[in-house]
Design a protein around this motif. Sequence first.
Motif, mmCIF file in Angstrom:
data_model
loop_
_atom_site.group_PDB
_atom_site.id
_atom_site.type_symbol
_atom_site.label_atom_id
_atom_site.label_comp_id
_atom_site.label_asym_id
_atom_site.label_seq_id
_atom_site.Cartn_x
_atom_site.Cartn_y
_atom_site.Cartn_z
ATOM 1 N N LEU A 123 0.826 -1.210 0.000
ATOM 2 C CA LEU A 123 0.000 0.000 0.000
ATOM 3 C C LEU A 123 0.861 1.261 0.000
ATOM 4 O O LEU A 123 0.527 2.252 -0.662
ATOM 5 C CB LEU A 123 -0.933 -0.022 1.211
ATOM 6 N N ALA A 124 1.981 1.229 0.738
ATOM 7 C CA ALA A 124 2.859 2.391 0.775
ATOM 8 C C ALA A 124 3.481 2.652 -0.593
ATOM 9 O O ALA A 124 3.570 3.810 -1.034
ATOM 10 C CB ALA A 124 3.953 2.185 1.828
ATOM 11 N N LYS A 125 3.890 1.590 -1.284
ATOM 12 C CA LYS A 125 4.498 1.764 -2.609
ATOM 13 C C LYS A 125 3.460 2.141 -3.662
ATOM 14 O O LYS A 125 3.759 2.894 -4.590
ATOM 15 C CB LYS A 125 5.225 0.486 -3.017
ATOM 16 N N GLU A 126 2.241 1.624 -3.531
ATOM 17 C CA GLU A 126 1.199 2.015 -4.479
ATOM 18 C C GLU A 126 0.841 3.489 -4.310
ATOM 19 O O GLU A 126 0.562 4.181 -5.299
ATOM 20 C CB GLU A 126 -0.035 1.130 -4.304
ATOM 21 N N GLU A 127 0.855 3.961 -3.078
ATOM 22 C CA GLU A 127 0.548 5.369 -2.825
ATOM 23 C C GLU A 127 1.678 6.276 -3.297
ATOM 24 O O GLU A 127 1.453 7.344 -3.863
ATOM 25 C CB GLU A 127 0.287 5.595 -1.333
ATOM 26 N N LEU A 186 11.596 -0.506 3.289
ATOM 27 C CA LEU A 186 12.465 -1.600 3.726
ATOM 28 C C LEU A 186 11.677 -2.497 4.672
ATOM 29 O O LEU A 186 11.155 -2.027 5.689
ATOM 30 C CB LEU A 186 13.694 -1.031 4.443
ATOM 31 N N LEU A 187 11.571 -3.783 4.348
ATOM 32 C CA LEU A 187 10.836 -4.736 5.180
ATOM 33 C C LEU A 187 11.832 -5.684 5.833
ATOM 34 O O LEU A 187 12.627 -6.344 5.141
ATOM 35 C CB LEU A 187 9.816 -5.503 4.339
ATOM 36 N N LEU A 188 11.777 -5.796 7.158
ATOM 37 C CA LEU A 188 12.688 -6.635 7.931
ATOM 38 C C LEU A 188 11.909 -7.737 8.629
ATOM 39 O O LEU A 188 10.946 -7.466 9.363
ATOM 40 C CB LEU A 188 13.431 -5.790 8.971
ATOM 41 N N GLU A 189 12.306 -8.980 8.418
ATOM 42 C CA GLU A 189 11.642 -10.148 9.007
ATOM 43 C C GLU A 189 12.651 -10.924 9.855
ATOM 44 O O GLU A 189 13.755 -11.237 9.395
ATOM 45 C CB GLU A 189 11.069 -11.042 7.907
ATOM 46 N N LEU A 199 7.245 -4.202 -6.786
ATOM 47 C CA LEU A 199 7.053 -2.762 -6.613
ATOM 48 C C LEU A 199 8.313 -2.057 -6.114
ATOM 49 O O LEU A 199 8.332 -0.837 -5.998
ATOM 50 C CB LEU A 199 5.901 -2.501 -5.638
ATOM 51 N N GLY A 200 9.341 -2.831 -5.782
ATOM 52 C CA GLY A 200 10.597 -2.234 -5.354
ATOM 53 C C GLY A 200 10.848 -2.227 -3.863
ATOM 54 O O GLY A 200 11.775 -1.553 -3.399
ATOM 55 N N VAL A 201 10.058 -2.954 -3.085
ATOM 56 C CA VAL A 201 10.294 -3.048 -1.644
ATOM 57 C C VAL A 201 11.581 -3.847 -1.406
ATOM 58 O O VAL A 201 11.787 -4.908 -2.001
ATOM 59 C CB VAL A 201 9.103 -3.730 -0.944
ATOM 60 N N ARG A 202 12.457 -3.338 -0.553
ATOM 61 C CA ARG A 202 13.662 -4.072 -0.167
ATOM 62 C C ARG A 202 13.318 -5.001 1.003
ATOM 63 O O ARG A 202 12.780 -4.544 2.023
ATOM 64 C CB ARG A 202 14.777 -3.108 0.237
#
Length: 472
Positions: free
Chosen positions: A53-57, A64-67, A207-210
């Motif tokens: 949602l953040a990248k679509e907006e 950056l997503l950390l798991e 979408l380009g999320v790292r």
Amino acid sequence: MSFVPGAAGGARPAVFWTDRPGRPGPFPPLAGATGADLVIVGGGYTGLWAAILAKEENPGADVLLLEAATIGFGGSGRNGGFVSDSLTHGMAHGVSRWPSEMPALVRLGRENLRDLAATLDRHGIDAGLRLTGKTTVAVAPHQVAELRALQRLHLDYGDDAAWLDAEEMRADVRSPTYLGGLRVRNTGGLVDPGKLVFGLTEIAARLGVRIHEHTVVTGFTRHRSGVAVDTIAGPGGTAAGTVLAGQALVATNAYPAPLRRLRHLVLPVWDYVLVTEPLTAAQLASIGWTQRQGVTDAGNQFHYYRLTADDRILFGGYDAIYHRGGGVGEHLAQRASSHDLLARHFRETFPQLRPVAFSHRWGGAIDSTSRFTATFGTALGGRVGYAVGYTGLGVAASRFGAQVALDLLARRRTERTELRMVRRPPLPFPPEPLRWPVVEVTRRALVRADAREGRRGPWLRLLDRFGIGFNS
């Protein structure tokens, strides 16, 4: 029927949905300091939806997503795949908690499910989504009246809700335990949880999320106009570097959050699941179930079950176990007593399937709150947002939660952020060592209520007055 110890012992101790090829990645641990516009903590449904949602907006945003483990490791990869349009843990619970807001909550929930399906369709993701509704069955006499009342409530809100008497219910799904059932056809359906989490990961990466796996966020500190995110990475827990970000969003589900306040609001409750070997055509014909909808029964301790795409039956629920201290270690994913009890209940529900063996068994932690619905908010002067606590109904509601958290971070005043469910947090759980005995007393009171034709004793009535509950 006698209890057979070890009845589920031959099943593989693995999650069916992710015990197969197709997982995206692997994604490397974070190595070294970096920066980002938005850091998301947690690679489950909420975290993935927040990233998408953040990248679509704002396609130009650096997200950056950390798991801490692997994408979909927690409840997002372990659930039963029931997808609901409810944001309030069911219609009756919502009406009891937020009666004046229910028309808006119902509409927002339906819009959320519609938009979830549209996103998958737009990106060409086959997550096995089938909007077939659900049936809730009565397996005790008092549950018949409860479900008839629930039918009237669904009808009041325009749902396609039909009551099936015992004969009609058994003609639909053949079980000698059924005394009737409530078939609601327009409030959700089923999805393949593994395909959903893998598909959302694919969308986010496209979408380009790292994305970085095996990266644990240990805490946040204010930094100028943003937030410093401290991390460790890899099996040895070595320092991975600090991320300097504009904002952060916590989506840790039942797992310990780097925000201490959430540890008082979320209770990790373990739920256990079995999956059978694929049914033969004759075995499938013996149970009917031609609409292939999800089924739950109506007790406080309830089962949920469904058919998979390859004609297995997933059968879970009933036990809802809180381990002293709030443990979420992977050693708790296997619990012989719970799995064997599920095997016994499966044979009672479908005695015609006694020869069928179980192929998979697992458990997972549910992020329960004291009011059974998610909690939302911000910390560190609005730099960190969060959405956690879906209490077993987060497959679709996690998308709504992600949008609420993004709204709060953006300081947007929206219809979502004005909801009392969003503005007012649930009551916190007591700390240990008091927490475990309180949960145990409550769990035993629910068992007694099921055994006493649904009559709730004084302890449950007291909790009801404060809108507090506990189940899976």
